[in-house]
Scaffold this active site. Structure first.
Site, PDB file in Angstrom:
ATOM      1  N   LEU A  41       0.834  -1.190   0.000  1.00  0.00           N
ATOM      2  CA  LEU A  41       0.000   0.000   0.000  1.00  0.00           C
ATOM      3  C   LEU A  41       0.876   1.250   0.000  1.00  0.00           C
ATOM      4  CD1 LEU A  41      -2.652  -1.086   2.630  1.00  0.00           C
ATOM      5  CD2 LEU A  41      -2.715  -1.382   0.161  1.00  0.00           C
ATOM      6  N   HIS A  42       0.479   2.205  -0.812  1.00  0.00           N
ATOM      7  CA  HIS A  42       1.267   3.422  -0.963  1.00  0.00           C
ATOM      8  C   HIS A  42       0.371   4.641  -0.937  1.00  0.00           C
ATOM      9  CE1 HIS A  42      -0.106   3.828  -5.139  1.00  0.00           C
ATOM     10  NE2 HIS A  42       0.069   2.513  -5.227  1.00  0.00           N
TER      11      HIS A  42
END
Length: 118
Positions: A41-42
């Site tokens: 996740l970014h």
């Protein structure tokens, strides 16, 4: 940079998925919980232009060359920060949301690293 986002979380099974099938799944922080477990996740980011064959993608400390872009990869990347990186170097993506990469190193991703396209 065409795209540059910081990794905020790594799902418990994300790196296992790489070991099993040679792919990494990325998502914006807004990923549904069931997908967040298998994804990197970014932060949200803006794509300045579409990714194409021959572009370079940096994952953490290693650089890879794009060998194929699936027909849906850019759409999902722009809308959800989502795509699947597959590290086979094939010249055709197996699934529409996939980006094929080639490079010398196995990807090593840690929280705080960046995912960049240039």
């Amino acid at each position: 940079m065409n795209y540059n986002v910081k990794v905020n979380k790594i799902g418990m099974s994300a790196l296992e998925l790489y070991e099993e099938c040679g792919c990494l799944i990325i998502f914006d922080d807004i990923a549904p919980e069931e997908l967040a477990e298998i994804a990197i996740l970014h932060e949200e980011g803006e794509i300045k232009r579409d990714i194409k064959v021959g572009d370079e993608i940096i994952l953490g400390k290693h650089e890879y060359k794009v060998t194929a872009v699936g027909t849906e990869a850019m759409l999902t990347l722009k809308e959800l920060g989502h795509c699947t990186f597959k590290f086979t170097g094939k010249e055709e993506a197996e699934v529409p949301g996939q980006i094929e990469l080639t490079g010398e190193h196995h990807p090593i991703i840690e929280i705080g690293d960046f995912i960049s396209f240039k």
